[in-house]
Design an enzyme around this catalytic site. Structure first.
Site, short mmCIF file in Angstrom:
data_model
loop_
_atom_site.label_atom_id
_atom_site.label_comp_id
_atom_site.label_asym_id
_atom_site.label_seq_id
_atom_site.Cartn_x
_atom_site.Cartn_y
_atom_site.Cartn_z
N HIS A 54 11.45 -37.74 1.56
CA HIS A 54 10.53 -36.92 2.36
C HIS A 54 10.30 -35.53 1.79
CE1 HIS A 54 14.29 -35.21 3.83
NE2 HIS A 54 13.60 -34.19 4.29
C1 UD1 Z 1 11.58 -30.80 7.91
C2 UD1 Z 1 12.40 -29.71 7.22
C3 UD1 Z 1 13.29 -30.38 6.16
C4 UD1 Z 1 14.11 -31.50 6.75
C5 UD1 Z 1 13.17 -32.49 7.41
C6 UD1 Z 1 13.90 -33.64 8.03
C7 UD1 Z 1 11.35 -27.51 6.92
C8 UD1 Z 1 10.73 -26.61 5.93
N1 UD1 Z 1 11.55 -28.78 6.50
O1 UD1 Z 1 10.70 -31.36 6.94
O2 UD1 Z 1 14.18 -29.39 5.64
O3 UD1 Z 1 14.83 -32.14 5.72
O4 UD1 Z 1 12.44 -31.79 8.44
O5 UD1 Z 1 13.03 -34.54 8.58
O6 UD1 Z 1 11.67 -27.08 8.00
N2 UD1 Z 1 5.42 -34.95 11.35
C9 UD1 Z 1 5.10 -35.91 12.26
N3 UD1 Z 1 5.89 -36.01 13.37
C10 UD1 Z 1 6.96 -35.21 13.60
C11 UD1 Z 1 7.26 -34.21 12.66
C12 UD1 Z 1 6.48 -34.10 11.53
O7 UD1 Z 1 4.15 -36.66 12.10
O8 UD1 Z 1 7.65 -35.38 14.63
C13 UD1 Z 1 4.59 -34.83 10.13
C14 UD1 Z 1 3.46 -33.85 10.29
O9 UD1 Z 1 2.40 -34.29 9.53
C15 UD1 Z 1 3.99 -32.61 9.65
C16 UD1 Z 1 4.85 -33.18 8.53
O10 UD1 Z 1 5.40 -34.37 9.07
O11 UD1 Z 1 3.00 -31.76 9.20
C17 UD1 Z 1 5.95 -32.26 8.08
O12 UD1 Z 1 6.76 -31.86 9.18
P1 UD1 Z 1 7.64 -30.52 9.07
O13 UD1 Z 1 8.50 -30.36 10.24
O14 UD1 Z 1 6.75 -29.37 8.71
O15 UD1 Z 1 8.53 -30.79 7.78
P2 UD1 Z 1 9.37 -32.08 7.36
O16 UD1 Z 1 8.77 -32.64 6.15
O17 UD1 Z 1 9.63 -32.99 8.52
#
Ligand code: UD1
Length: 364
Positions: free
Chosen positions: A208
């Site tokens: 991820h």
């Molecule tokens: C985040 C953390 C990362 C951690 C990971 C675990 C930061 C910078 N990154 O990354 O350190 O290892 O979580 O999962 O804080 N999305 C969904 N549903 C959700 C959450 C996210 O669809 O419930 C999608 C959205 O498109 C979003 C993308 O995932 O824009 C990224 O989510 P985000 O929380 O920004 O970062 P992660 O890649 O999940």
């Protein structure tokens, strides 16, 4: 009077760190009144709610509902929402875990209101400034009052940055508290059979990190190498990765019957732990999974150029791999030629009670 303590939970890897803290603080009701504050960084049922339920956490007292966005948007929204809450409610201490955007944002918001902050999992450093988590770790540690570290290398990192020793508490790995507690339940299920796999008859993959998954070509290259391992693979897919797969030709090639890669939705904690336990090996770019595999003695290949958790390599079962040497390293594992590893000190399931003891002394 009992100290009002905010526990900040935000994203999937936070919940297994918050759950043991929640229990440990509740056991000392004379000293502490914990409140669960969910920033809403992760909001899908499979990324949040499932974990609250499985880990015995209550519904959050407050949900800040920040959702997804750019780094600045997400950070800013957490800061604004938490600032408002803190101004109205004035907690005595804010506890943050890990290294996600919400960890740093909550720390900054609280500290600017002169509310003390404790950081659990302090001191880890990858020295890779391309990782947003590295910035989150450094900022959080720079301003937190209490730094709870998982291993001695983290203490060394903090001391090298000039942190006063009296702010540092080596308490062990909080995530292992949850793992130890959940192990009997995870052992009693054989989730791999739901995927038509036998114990040790598959590799477990998670990907991820933006550097591995955001560019469909890069992700396609990784998946092609994984196919070439010619070993069955179970791949629970993070929503970030899922979006990239679905928007590219990768979806069609993964759906072909000859594909060795079996995709699934993100799994709950117990099913995922069961899959680790029975895997022949794990290939990941996660931070926490490097630690879980080390604790369990399962071979782990980490598809990254750095790790903030070097003890999983020096003492555990983990190795960093590149795309070029992944196949050779996987072959070594399949040939039974991999290090045994051992459990680092204080990764024993009793980290949260140690933190509670420190906090009792701090509270007076
Ligand atoms: C985040 C953390 C990362 C951690 C990971 C675990 C930061 C910078 N990154 O990354 O350190 O290892 O979580 O999962 O804080 N999305 C969904 N549903 C959700 C959450 C996210 O669809 O419930 C999608 C959205 O498109 C979003 C993308 O995932 O824009 C990224 O989510 P985000 O929380 O920004 O970062 P992660 O890649 O999940």
């Amino acid at each position: 009077m009992a100290a009002k303590i905010y526990l900040i939970a935000a994203a999937r890897p936070n919940f297994m760190k918050i759950a043991p803290l929640w229990r440990a603080l509740q056991e000392h009701a004379d000293y502490f009144t914990p409140y669960l504050i969910h920033t809403g960084q992760h909001y899908d049922r499979t990324m949040s709610e499932v974990f609250l339920r499985e880990l015995g956490l209550p519904d959050p007292h407050v949900h800040l509902g920040v959702g997804s966005g750019t780094h600045a948007e997400q950070t800013g929204r957490v800061m604004m929402a938490l600032e408002k809450l803190c101004l109205n409610d004035r907690p005595d201490l804010v506890l943050v875990v890990g290294d996600v955007n919400s960890t740093m944002a909550a720390t900054l918001a609280a500290k600017k209101l002169c509310i003390p902050v404790g950081h659990i999992e302090a001191g880890l450093r990858s020295r890779d400034w391309q990782m947003p988590e590295e910035i989150n770790r450094i900022v959080t540690d720079a301003v937190s009052d209490l730094l709870f570290t998982p291993s001695a290398d983290a203490d060394e990192n903090l001391r090298a940055e000039g942190v006063a020793p009296e702010r540092i508490y080596l308490v062990g790995n909080i995530m292992i508290d949850t793992l130890v507690q959940a192990l009997p339940q995870a052992k009693s299920r054989e989730t791999c059979r739901l995927f038509g796999k036998q114990p040790r008859g598959y590799a477990l993959i998670t990907l991820h990190r933006p550097v591995n998954v955001d560019d469909p070509e890069a992700l396609g290259g990784i998946l092609a190498r994984i196919q070439a391992l010619d070993f069955p693979v179970v791949f629970p897919v993070h929503p970030r990765t899922r979006k990239v797969i679905e928007g590219s030709p990768l979806a069609a090639s993964l759906a072909r019957s000859e594909s060795r890669i079996m995709l699934s939705d993100p799994l709950g904690y117990l099913d995922f732990l069961s899959l680790i336990l029975n895997a022949r090996f794990v290939l990941t770019d996660s931070g926490g999974i490097q630690e879980e595999t080390t604790y369990l003695g399962i071979p782990c290949l980490t598809l990254r150029t750095t790790t903030e958790r070097p003890i999983t390599i020096t003492q555990g079962t983990n190795e960093l791999v590149t795309l070029a040497d992944m196949q050779a390293q996987a072959a070594r594992i399949l040939a039974g030629n991999w290090k045994q590893g051992s459990r680092p000190p204080l990764w024993d399931g009793a980290t949260a009670p140690r933190i509670a003891t420190v906090l009792k002394g701090w509270h007076g």
